[in-house]
Design an enzyme around this catalytic site. Structure first.
Site, PDB file in Angstrom:
ATOM      1  N   GLY A   1     -45.200   5.322  -9.156  1.00 50.49           N
ATOM      2  CA  GLY A   1     -45.681   6.447 -10.020  1.00 50.49           C
ATOM      3  C   GLY A   1     -45.001   6.718 -11.306  1.00 50.49           C
ATOM      4  O   GLY A   1     -44.370   5.803 -11.932  1.00 50.49           O
ATOM      5  N   ASN A   2     -45.134   7.923 -11.831  1.00 45.77           N
ATOM      6  CA  ASN A   2     -44.402   8.211 -13.084  1.00 45.77           C
ATOM      7  C   ASN A   2     -43.987   9.566 -13.153  1.00 45.77           C
ATOM      8  O   ASN A   2     -44.568  10.477 -12.234  1.00 45.77           O
ATOM      9  CB  ASN A   2     -45.093   7.674 -14.267  1.00 45.77           C
ATOM     10  CG  ASN A   2     -46.438   8.459 -14.419  1.00 45.77           C
ATOM     11  OD1 ASN A   2     -46.725   9.721 -14.359  1.00 45.77           O
ATOM     12  ND2 ASN A   2     -47.452   7.811 -14.243  1.00 45.77           N
TER      13      ASN A   2
END
Ligand code: CTP
Length: 401
Positions: A211-212
């Site tokens: 993810g980020n």
């Protein structure tokens, strides 16, 4: 106070929710508004003229003529108002409004008005779900009116479902928001704005993902601002804790880039403006392990494959849409942003600068520079809700040219 000095005309029709109008009037008066109430004859069964006129500090009318024979001029009421609020709006009144059945004072006034109109429907759940109500609400939206949707809860019939008039605080906030968003407030009425927001999570196994740090704040701020300006907003959000209760915003929550892609293209065809603010993961694991990956070797290799580029595909499938992309660059910022403008067939790109401490992903502020094929404009570091206004002002300038 946004409502101070505003002239609010409330048209009450005959539903049990009429009693809530007393609280709403008191709230408007406290905030410094002028209030004039008109009602249908059947509304008098639910709330008394004496109460409404005492609270609004104005006489209340329900007929074209007063008892002493004087004419109650509906045109004057209509021209006096800065805003008309139909609340509670019964199925009957709604039907009359959209089909021009002008057989009482409130419909005659509504049809003479040039100001914005807000509708707070109230009816039993089956009436609210009836195709005729749905169609009439859609027609009212097409006329540029603002719908304050009914809420879900216990109804006067004893049934539980959607149909209860929005609470006075919700109605008051909606109207306050409308006035505080300034003279641009109506520019996006009738437009559908599709927005992507937040990160995407690409599953590795049942418990892990790639993810980020995107929070979704920029996309949610743009959605709120577009909704305030009257747009119908479709917000496709990756995992984010943010919420929105604005009645013009429809949120569709997704997890992965693939899911975001599919949801975007469920709505893209009808969008007038599309804004891609999501931080979409460029790659996803080629295979998602069915069971949690156990710790074994010193090194673990996960094979990744490219995700679809949602924005690029929007550019390829563009028909009428005004398409806005974002760019987040760490080197050759402007060159790369302009490159994406062309490569993805965009009408406008917003470059997020990472030069400032407080700007970017997790923060509440952003510094942006906007590029179109022929223009560019730089903005100072601002809170994201202000940045959303700058972005939409720029979009409006382009589409209203
Ligand atoms: N975007 C998208 N789908 C992707 C990747 C990006 O819709 N799979 C959109 C983003 O929402 C943003 C724009 O494309 O509006 C640019 O994203 P960015 O990550 O800066 O650029 P990329 O095209 O992914 O290129 P690179 O990562 O190589 O800079």
């Amino acid at each position: 106070m946004a409502i101070q000095g505003k002239k609010i005309l409330i048209c009450v029709s005959g539903g049990i929710a009429a009693y809530k109008i007393n609280y709403l009037i008191r709230d408007f008066i406290k905030k410094g508004a002028e209030v004039q109430v008109l009602m249908t004859p059947s509304a008098e069964n639910f709330v008394s003229k004496l109460t409404l006129s005492t609270l609004s500090k104005n006489p209340v009318f329900s007929d074209f003529y007063s008892e002493n024979g004087t004419w109650n001029n509906h045109v004057e009421f209509a021209l006096w108002a800065d805003v008309i609020l139909m609340a509670p709006c019964t199925a009957n009144t709604l039907g009359k409004m959209v089909h021009g059945i002008c057989d009482n004072l409130i419909i005659a006034t509504y049809m003479s008005a040039k100001c914005p109109v807000f509708i707070a429907p109230a009816m039993d759940l089956d009436m609210y779900q009836h195709p005729s109500t749905k169609q009439n609400l859609e027609l009212a939206e097409d006329f540029g009116h603002f719908i304050i949707p009914a809420e879900t809860g216990e109804l006067a019939s004893g049934l539980v479902g959607q149909g209860r008039m929005a609470e006075p605080e919700t109605i008051s906030h909606t109207i306050q928001d409308f006035f505080s968003s300034g003279k641009n407030s109506k520019n996006l009425v009738g437009k559908t704005v599709l927005i992507t927001a937040g990160p995407t999570y690409e599953a590795i196994d049942p418990v892990r993902f790639i993810g980020n740090h995107s929070s979704g704040k920029m996309g949610f701020s743009i959605a709120e601002e577009a909704a305030k300006r009257g747009a119908k907003v479709i917000l496709i959000s990756g995992p984010s804790t943010l919420q929105s209760n604005h009645s013009n915003i429809e949120i569709h929550r997704v997890t992965s880039a693939r899911e975001m892609f599919d949801q975007v293209f469920n709505f893209y065809g009808n969008a007038d403006i599309a804004i891609a603010s999501a931080a979409v993961a460029d790659y996803a694991p080629k295979e998602i392990a069915k069971e949690k990956i156990k710790k074994k070797e010193d090194e673990l290799t996960i094979e990744l494959i490219k995700n679809p580029d949602i924005l690029k595909t929007m550019g390829e499938r563009k028909t009428k849409q005004f398409l806005v992309g974002f760019a987040l660059e760490t080197q050759n910022e402007e060159e790369n942003a302009k490159g994406k403008l062309n490569k993805k067939n965009l009408d406008m790109i917003v470059l997020n600068s990472l030069r400032d401490e407080g700007a970017g992903f997790k923060n509440d502020t952003n510094r942006i520079k906007i590029f179109t094929k022929s223009e560019e404009k730089e903005f100072p570091l601002k809170p994201k809700n202000e940045v959303a206004k700058d972005i939409l002002n720029f979009v409006e300038e382009q589409i209203l040219k």
